[in-house]
Motif scaffolding. Sequence first.
Motif, PDB file in Angstrom:
ATOM      1  N   PHE A 405       0.856  -1.194   0.000  1.00  0.00           N
ATOM      2  CA  PHE A 405       0.000   0.000   0.000  1.00  0.00           C
ATOM      3  C   PHE A 405       0.888   1.239   0.000  1.00  0.00           C
ATOM      4  O   PHE A 405       2.078   1.165   0.308  1.00  0.00           O
ATOM      5  CB  PHE A 405      -0.963   0.003   1.189  1.00  0.00           C
ATOM      6  CG  PHE A 405      -0.299   0.301   2.514  1.00  0.00           C
ATOM      7  CD1 PHE A 405       0.300  -0.712   3.254  1.00  0.00           C
ATOM      8  CD2 PHE A 405      -0.276   1.600   3.023  1.00  0.00           C
ATOM      9  CE1 PHE A 405       0.914  -0.443   4.469  1.00  0.00           C
ATOM     10  CE2 PHE A 405       0.334   1.874   4.238  1.00  0.00           C
ATOM     11  CZ  PHE A 405       0.926   0.851   4.963  1.00  0.00           C
ATOM     12  N   GLU A 410      -5.697   4.753   2.429  1.00  0.00           N
ATOM     13  CA  GLU A 410      -5.895   3.604   1.534  1.00  0.00           C
ATOM     14  C   GLU A 410      -5.789   2.305   2.329  1.00  0.00           C
ATOM     15  O   GLU A 410      -6.635   1.407   2.207  1.00  0.00           O
ATOM     16  CB  GLU A 410      -4.799   3.645   0.451  1.00  0.00           C
ATOM     17  CG  GLU A 410      -4.763   2.436  -0.443  1.00  0.00           C
ATOM     18  CD  GLU A 410      -3.351   2.158  -1.011  1.00  0.00           C
ATOM     19  OE1 GLU A 410      -2.499   3.068  -1.032  1.00  0.00           O
ATOM     20  OE2 GLU A 410      -3.123   1.000  -1.422  1.00  0.00           O
ATOM     21  N   ALA A 411      -4.767   2.206   3.181  1.00  0.00           N
ATOM     22  CA  ALA A 411      -4.542   0.963   3.939  1.00  0.00           C
ATOM     23  C   ALA A 411      -5.727   0.662   4.854  1.00  0.00           C
ATOM     24  O   ALA A 411      -6.190  -0.483   4.928  1.00  0.00           O
ATOM     25  CB  ALA A 411      -3.262   1.067   4.749  1.00  0.00           C
ATOM     26  N   ARG A 414      -8.797  -0.450   2.826  1.00  0.00           N
ATOM     27  CA  ARG A 414      -8.642  -1.824   2.313  1.00  0.00           C
ATOM     28  C   ARG A 414      -8.679  -2.839   3.456  1.00  0.00           C
ATOM     29  O   ARG A 414      -9.218  -3.943   3.305  1.00  0.00           O
ATOM     30  CB  ARG A 414      -7.343  -1.938   1.514  1.00  0.00           C
ATOM     31  CG  ARG A 414      -7.428  -1.184   0.181  1.00  0.00           C
ATOM     32  CD  ARG A 414      -6.077  -1.078  -0.510  1.00  0.00           C
ATOM     33  NE  ARG A 414      -5.499  -2.386  -0.797  1.00  0.00           N
ATOM     34  CZ  ARG A 414      -4.206  -2.581  -1.074  1.00  0.00           C
ATOM     35  NH1 ARG A 414      -3.375  -1.551  -1.114  1.00  0.00           N
ATOM     36  NH2 ARG A 414      -3.765  -3.793  -1.330  1.00  0.00           N
TER      37      ARG A 414
END
Length: 489
Positions: A405, A410-411, A414
């Motif tokens: 990532f 974002e991490a 997800r």
Amino acid sequence: MKLLEPHRDVSAFLATSQGLRIADARVETGALLDVIDPSFDTLATQVAMGSAEHIDEAVSAARQALAGPWGSMTAHDRGQLLWRLADAIEANKQIFGELDAIDNGKPMHVARDVDAVYSARHFRYFAGWPSKIEGKTIPVSSPGKMNLTKVEPVGVCGLITPWNYPTLMVAWKLAPALAAGNTVVLKPAEQTPLTALYLADLALQVGFPPGVLNVVPGLGRDAGAALASHPGVDKVGFTGSTETGRRIVESSVGNLKKVSLELGGKAANILFADADLDKAGAGSFWALFGNNGQSCTAGARLFVQRSVRDQVVERLAEMAKALSVGPGMDAAAHDLGPVISRPQMDKVLGYINAGQAQGGEIVAGGGQQGETGYFVSPTVMHSVTDDMTVAREEIFGPVLCVLDFDDEDEAIARANDTDFGLAAGGWTRDLDRAMRLSSQLKAGTLWINTWGDTDAASPFGGMKQSGYGREMGEEAIALYSQTKSVWFG
Ligand code: NAI
Ligand code: MG
């Protein structure tokens, strides 16, 4: 290879006919359950296999015990019995260790020094509870009236446990159920019935009245289903797969029994470039490989920030190759044993193949290890992406999947993109980021700069399809109790 000589009591235990434990009797059955030693793919012993009629007998015994001395026992005496059981487990930890090593395959030293010792601690923690289960006096707004609450046991509890921690998962459920004053019918996993039977013997020896703990090994679809649907069972506590969890809920509708579920997981573990990489690397490694990946809290999706990915993957691969893998009862103290069964091994190998077919790259392991037993070589796969089967489904074996990532938002997004919510966590030296993780990750247990810790005093359970109810701590007492509101005029 030099094998460990089993303790003489273990040999004796395995050699004698292992009847069902109902009240103070050993009940023989026509059908027998094979106990396979996964280290060798051999028959270790056979135990009596219970069916619906035996569940019925066990439920009657448990119901009678509720009405007997157990039901009127003082909190002090109940606590004392739990404490004595804890002592008995600890004193016999070698036997628990060997039995778990034989029917689960985990290294004996781990089964003895971790599983058995923590089971004893679990009973000891809950031994303190009976005298502290208090109701309240409620300030109701009705002149001249008094209202108070009494906290009472739910009644007969059906406990259905998995094979990954045969002793510990029993302890997690049994200790709070007994502390709260219930009686129990326990159906251990068909793969690992031995320590549950042994525990029932110890419970009688330390003075639990007959019928308080009954143990009926058997198949899930048979004895398990009968317990989950039995009209005389007031509550079911279950740990296992999400699929079976759904069945348990369906089975419970007849008498609307209470249900608590601790189900599967697909935990995301986020390793940021600003972490202490030595600690984070080793911690993330054991987050998955602990118990050979056969943990519902396994850190199965390891998200590594791209700038440190190569060095982290290299380190993980080195560690995986250095692991010592061997039989549970070997004279050498291995790190890992086999997986539980041939179907489980085939399932894990199938995931490894599917991962490779979809673009995953293997840097350690990748297949079966050795020719006997159900050994899977510790596997590290990188270049895993979110939509791959190995990133979505619970593998439950020694396969660590590494995803990359770029940034934190974002991490986290997800990490949360899963139907499961049992555990999650991450590694960072940035305190603000650690705080954000603790509020934004959606799971029942979060581990920040650590992984896998549990404690009898700390609540444990899942969000989303990882189940409901919290085991351990005071919430576990609530899970096995019900509140009565009493009015006086
Ligand atoms: P399972 O969930 O079917 O078995 C767990 C327990 O439920 C066993 O005692 C079994 O006899 C019982 N059971 C099975 N069907 C039942 C039914 N219809 N009614 C009542 N009880 C029933 O898990 P299984 O088949 O051993 O493993 C399949 C997968 O489940 C594993 O590959 C793993 O992914 C996952 N699993 C997760 C666990 C966890 O701790 N969350 C533990 C064990 C398995
Ligand atoms: Mg199953």
